[in-house]
Scaffold this motif. Structure first.
Motif, PDB file in Angstrom:
ATOM      1  N   LEU A   1      77.869  48.647  30.712  1.00 30.05           N
ATOM      2  CA  LEU A   1      77.613  50.092  30.812  1.00 30.05           C
ATOM      3  C   LEU A   1      76.257  50.254  31.631  1.00 30.05           C
ATOM      4  O   LEU A   1      76.177  51.465  32.469  1.00 30.05           O
ATOM      5  CB  LEU A   1      77.403  50.559  29.377  1.00 30.05           C
ATOM      6  CG  LEU A   1      78.763  50.653  28.367  1.00 30.05           C
ATOM      7  CD1 LEU A   1      78.120  50.939  26.807  1.00 30.05           C
ATOM      8  CD2 LEU A   1      79.438  51.616  29.005  1.00 30.05           C
TER       9      LEU A   1
ATOM     10  N   ALA B   1      76.286  52.753  34.757  1.00 26.00           N
ATOM     11  CA  ALA B   1      75.308  54.180  34.746  1.00 26.00           C
ATOM     12  C   ALA B   1      74.335  53.918  36.127  1.00 26.00           C
ATOM     13  O   ALA B   1      74.024  55.074  36.550  1.00 26.00           O
ATOM     14  CB  ALA B   1      74.521  53.997  33.688  1.00 26.00           C
TER      15      ALA B   1
ATOM     16  N   ALA C   1      73.263  58.433  30.636  1.00 27.77           N
ATOM     17  CA  ALA C   1      74.553  58.140  30.032  1.00 27.77           C
ATOM     18  C   ALA C   1      74.682  58.910  29.064  1.00 27.77           C
ATOM     19  O   ALA C   1      73.788  59.081  28.314  1.00 27.77           O
ATOM     20  CB  ALA C   1      74.553  56.733  29.902  1.00 27.77           C
TER      21      ALA C   1
ATOM     22  N   GLU D   1      76.930  59.069  25.532  1.00 23.47           N
ATOM     23  CA  GLU D   1      77.760  58.319  24.677  1.00 23.47           C
ATOM     24  C   GLU D   1      78.550  59.374  23.703  1.00 23.47           C
ATOM     25  O   GLU D   1      77.902  60.056  22.676  1.00 23.47           O
ATOM     26  CB  GLU D   1      77.263  57.332  23.820  1.00 23.47           C
ATOM     27  CG  GLU D   1      78.130  56.542  22.710  1.00 23.47           C
ATOM     28  CD  GLU D   1      77.434  55.158  22.089  1.00 23.47           C
ATOM     29  OE1 GLU D   1      78.226  54.912  21.278  1.00 23.47           O
ATOM     30  OE2 GLU D   1      76.416  54.938  22.415  1.00 23.47           O
TER      31      GLU D   1
ATOM     32  N   VAL E   1      68.106  52.828  30.558  1.00 24.04           N
ATOM     33  CA  VAL E   1      69.057  53.775  30.822  1.00 24.04           C
ATOM     34  C   VAL E   1      68.624  55.126  30.005  1.00 24.04           C
ATOM     35  O   VAL E   1      68.349  54.847  28.831  1.00 24.04           O
ATOM     36  CB  VAL E   1      70.326  53.632  30.737  1.00 24.04           C
ATOM     37  CG1 VAL E   1      71.432  54.744  30.805  1.00 24.04           C
ATOM     38  CG2 VAL E   1      70.868  52.561  31.504  1.00 24.04           C
TER      39      VAL E   1
ATOM     40  N   VAL F   1      69.737  57.818  27.521  1.00 29.10           N
ATOM     41  CA  VAL F   1      70.937  58.077  26.878  1.00 29.10           C
ATOM     42  C   VAL F   1      70.844  59.106  26.072  1.00 29.10           C
ATOM     43  O   VAL F   1      69.796  59.404  25.384  1.00 29.10           O
ATOM     44  CB  VAL F   1      71.070  56.736  25.967  1.00 29.10           C
ATOM     45  CG1 VAL F   1      72.169  56.982  24.919  1.00 29.10           C
ATOM     46  CG2 VAL F   1      71.236  55.484  26.642  1.00 29.10           C
TER      47      VAL F   1
ATOM     48  N   PHE G   1      75.650  63.460  34.390  1.00 31.45           N
ATOM     49  CA  PHE G   1      75.836  62.295  33.931  1.00 31.45           C
ATOM     50  C   PHE G   1      76.606  61.395  35.036  1.00 31.45           C
ATOM     51  O   PHE G   1      77.515  61.814  35.411  1.00 31.45           O
ATOM     52  CB  PHE G   1      76.462  62.214  32.416  1.00 31.45           C
ATOM     53  CG  PHE G   1      75.560  62.786  31.561  1.00 31.45           C
ATOM     54  CD1 PHE G   1      74.712  62.212  30.847  1.00 31.45           C
ATOM     55  CD2 PHE G   1      75.962  64.286  30.996  1.00 31.45           C
ATOM     56  CE1 PHE G   1      73.838  62.724  29.792  1.00 31.45           C
ATOM     57  CE2 PHE G   1      74.815  64.747  30.058  1.00 31.45           C
ATOM     58  CZ  PHE G   1      73.946  64.094  29.635  1.00 31.45           C
TER      59      PHE G   1
ATOM     60  N   LEU H   1      77.414  58.631  33.840  1.00 28.38           N
ATOM     61  CA  LEU H   1      78.367  57.670  32.738  1.00 28.38           C
ATOM     62  C   LEU H   1      78.559  58.470  31.517  1.00 28.38           C
ATOM     63  O   LEU H   1      77.621  58.894  30.962  1.00 28.38           O
ATOM     64  CB  LEU H   1      77.901  56.304  32.593  1.00 28.38           C
ATOM     65  CG  LEU H   1      78.448  55.398  31.573  1.00 28.38           C
ATOM     66  CD1 LEU H   1      79.844  55.194  31.976  1.00 28.38           C
ATOM     67  CD2 LEU H   1      77.628  54.270  31.147  1.00 28.38           C
TER      68      LEU H   1
ATOM     69  N   TYR I   1      80.886  57.451  27.914  1.00 27.52           N
ATOM     70  CA  TYR I   1      81.494  56.372  27.416  1.00 27.52           C
ATOM     71  C   TYR I   1      81.804  56.498  26.017  1.00 27.52           C
ATOM     72  O   TYR I   1      81.152  57.167  25.220  1.00 27.52           O
ATOM     73  CB  TYR I   1      80.782  55.088  27.525  1.00 27.52           C
ATOM     74  CG  TYR I   1      79.513  55.130  27.027  1.00 27.52           C
ATOM     75  CD1 TYR I   1      79.290  54.432  25.713  1.00 27.52           C
ATOM     76  CD2 TYR I   1      78.413  55.498  27.521  1.00 27.52           C
ATOM     77  CE1 TYR I   1      78.201  53.998  25.132  1.00 27.52           C
ATOM     78  CE2 TYR I   1      77.020  55.301  26.866  1.00 27.52           C
ATOM     79  CZ  TYR I   1      76.933  54.808  25.721  1.00 27.52           C
ATOM     80  OH  TYR I   1      75.710  54.491  24.997  1.00 27.52           O
TER      81      TYR I   1
END
Length: 254
Positions: A41, A45, A50, A52, A69, A71, A113, A115, A117
């Motif tokens: 991940l 990213a 990222a 979630e 990262v 988050v 973003f 990423l 996930y």
């Protein structure tokens, strides 16, 4: 009797479930399980933030944050968010309480973003195809051009079902009994977890809508995403006909 999405209450992530979650999935915190997921991940990213979906109590999000990262999270269950906040640095992750199929983050504008996930079968917590398609579209809306959407989920084990059978055991130990109850007509299943430890006896049931990898690819296509890779697990192992799970990555066109 056939199962239906209306019969399966997704509001199972209450105070008790949140409090006991880490103990119930302690094996997923082991370095050999968690580290490959975080490695993959973090690579996806890159230098970007990222998001979630269904961040839960922060098993992956907190570890990813420790890698540097940025988050963010969306989580349906307030008790799970409360438990996240009790973890070290849990207050540093902005979380929106809402449905991952429709909720929008407020700490960062949509479309920003690198990423988005979902881990550990979470896409299956959405109990209709319509909701799962909406989740893909919501992910795409939050991605910057060139961003990636990654999902980790199981492959339905229907080949193990005999004619007329509904139940498959997935764990039998001195502490826990686990059985999946399949309804192949509605494409739903219920995971039955039976705690048999003395003094801790209890039953926990979670509903899921299973989908084949090819169906998820079509959902991604409907959301304007293109398929990039599929592995058997977070280590990047080859996905084969015998794989019990998969990690799939789709990309938003740059």
């Amino acid at each position: 009797m056939a199962l239906s999405a209306d019969d399966l209450d997704p509001a199972i992530w209450n105070d008790d479930a949140a409090r006991d979650y880490r103990r119930g999935v302690a094996w997923m915190y082991e370095p050999e399980v968690l580290d490959p997921a975080v490695d993959a991940l973090a690579t996806l990213a890159g230098d970007g933030p990222a998001l979630e979906f269904a961040i839960g109590t922060g098993r992956v999000g907190l570890a990813l944050q420790q890698r540097g990262v940025e988050v963010h999270g969306i989580e349906f269950s307030q008790p799970m968010v409360d438990e996240l906040r009790r973890q070290p640095d849990g207050d540093r992750i902005p979380v929106v309480v809402g449905d991952m199929a429709s909720a929008t983050t407020t700490a960062r504008a949509p479309g920003g973003f690198a990423l988005v996930y979902l881990v550990f079968n979470t896409i299956s917590n959405l109990l209709t195809q319509e909701q799962q398609v909406a989740c893909f579209r919501n992910a795409a809306a939050h991605l910057a051009p060139g961003g990636a959407f990654a999902i980790e989920t199981f492959v339905p084990e229907l080949r193990r079902l005999g004619v007329g059978e509904r139940f498959l055991a997935f764990d039998v130990s001195d502490e826990h009994l686990g059985f999946d109850e399949y309804d192949t007509v509605s494409q739903l299943l219920v995971s039955h977890h039976v705690d048999v430890r003395p003094g801790h006896e209890g039953v926990f049931r979670s509903p899921h809508r299973y989908a084949w990898p090819s169906e998820l690819d079509l959902m991604a296509q409907l959301a304007g995403l293109t398929s990039e890779s599929r592995w058997a697990d977070w280590t990047g192992a080859e996905f084969t006909a015998e794989s019990a799970s998969h990690v799939s990555v789709w990309r938003k066109p740059a």
